[in-house]
Design a protein around this motif. Sequence first.
Motif, PDB file in Angstrom:
ATOM      1  N   LYS A 160       3.611  -4.397  -6.749  1.00  0.00           N
ATOM      2  CA  LYS A 160       2.645  -4.473  -5.642  1.00  0.00           C
ATOM      3  C   LYS A 160       1.757  -5.712  -5.738  1.00  0.00           C
ATOM      4  O   LYS A 160       0.538  -5.661  -5.595  1.00  0.00           O
TER       5      LYS A 160
ATOM      6  N   GLU B 263       0.985  -9.767  -4.236  1.00  0.00           N
ATOM      7  CA  GLU B 263       0.829 -10.221  -2.855  1.00  0.00           C
ATOM      8  C   GLU B 263       2.130 -10.739  -2.256  1.00  0.00           C
ATOM      9  O   GLU B 263       2.442 -10.483  -1.098  1.00  0.00           O
TER      10      GLU B 263
ATOM     11  N   ARG C 122       4.452  -9.510   0.532  1.00  0.00           N
ATOM     12  CA  ARG C 122       4.893  -8.118   0.475  1.00  0.00           C
ATOM     13  C   ARG C 122       4.321  -7.368   1.672  1.00  0.00           C
ATOM     14  O   ARG C 122       3.130  -7.499   1.972  1.00  0.00           O
ATOM     15  N   PRO C 123       5.135  -6.598   2.390  1.00  0.00           N
ATOM     16  CA  PRO C 123       4.608  -5.834   3.522  1.00  0.00           C
ATOM     17  C   PRO C 123       3.443  -4.947   3.104  1.00  0.00           C
ATOM     18  O   PRO C 123       3.515  -4.246   2.095  1.00  0.00           O
ATOM     19  N   GLY C 124       2.335  -5.048   3.860  1.00  0.00           N
ATOM     20  CA  GLY C 124       1.157  -4.251   3.548  1.00  0.00           C
ATOM     21  C   GLY C 124       0.263  -4.829   2.479  1.00  0.00           C
ATOM     22  O   GLY C 124      -0.705  -4.185   2.060  1.00  0.00           O
ATOM     23  N   SER C 125       0.544  -6.059   2.030  1.00  0.00           N
ATOM     24  CA  SER C 125      -0.249  -6.632   0.936  1.00  0.00           C
ATOM     25  C   SER C 125      -1.652  -7.035   1.370  1.00  0.00           C
ATOM     26  O   SER C 125      -2.564  -7.095   0.551  1.00  0.00           O
TER      27      SER C 125
ATOM     28  N   PRO D 185      -4.695  -5.847   3.619  1.00  0.00           N
ATOM     29  CA  PRO D 185      -5.194  -4.736   4.424  1.00  0.00           C
ATOM     30  C   PRO D 185      -5.923  -5.219   5.667  1.00  0.00           C
ATOM     31  O   PRO D 185      -6.555  -6.282   5.663  1.00  0.00           O
ATOM     32  N   ALA D 186      -5.857  -4.425   6.742  1.00  0.00           N
ATOM     33  CA  ALA D 186      -6.529  -4.787   7.985  1.00  0.00           C
ATOM     34  C   ALA D 186      -8.031  -4.905   7.799  1.00  0.00           C
ATOM     35  O   ALA D 186      -8.699  -5.684   8.485  1.00  0.00           O
TER      36      ALA D 186
END
Length: 205
Positions: free
Chosen positions: A162, A164, A189-192, A194-195
Amino acid sequence: MLLTERKALPKGLGWLAEIKFDGYRALASTGPVPALRTKNGADCTAWFPELTPTLASLPSDCILDGEICVLDEFGRADFDRVHTRALRRGWYDGADSVVYCVFDLLAERGRDVRQVPIETRKSALERLILDANRKNAAGGLLYVQAIADQAEWLYAHVLALKLEGVVCKRSGSAYQAGIRSSDWVKVKRPGSIPASRFQRFARGG
């Protein structure tokens, strides 16, 4: 030199792959009075004073490129923690120590090496960093290793740990200052990211 973001790794041979560290991009100049500047040109030397002794131990008139990071116990960069450090603009009780993750060399002892192939630049950089860390117990500099033609292998570990993402750099390429080049490709990485990070910056945080 800026990166081009893509969703997929480059195809074929002729690429070096590195771990992408999530921190504050900065250029460092060495010498008796070293300096650090952010990507936007702000002098951030006083923000991270623990890096000064090791940078001062390097030969004068070198320019390094890298990311200033706070690493967790597994070696993963934590952007929120380094952002907190940067907002305070200096050392304070309870502060997280930072590490300067250095991935490129722009000048070596006053000689501009930006047109030298990346493999040669990184070899020279590795020698500088290893020597500096031997001389200075404080450390604080981390050489970002690159591996040739194994981007998929590295990306699989990035997903598992996990991290970046990865950065792929074209073998033999020069350093093109101020340019977003296809010679440097980042794959996150997908989701690395956060919004909430973008919401925080939108509020000016």
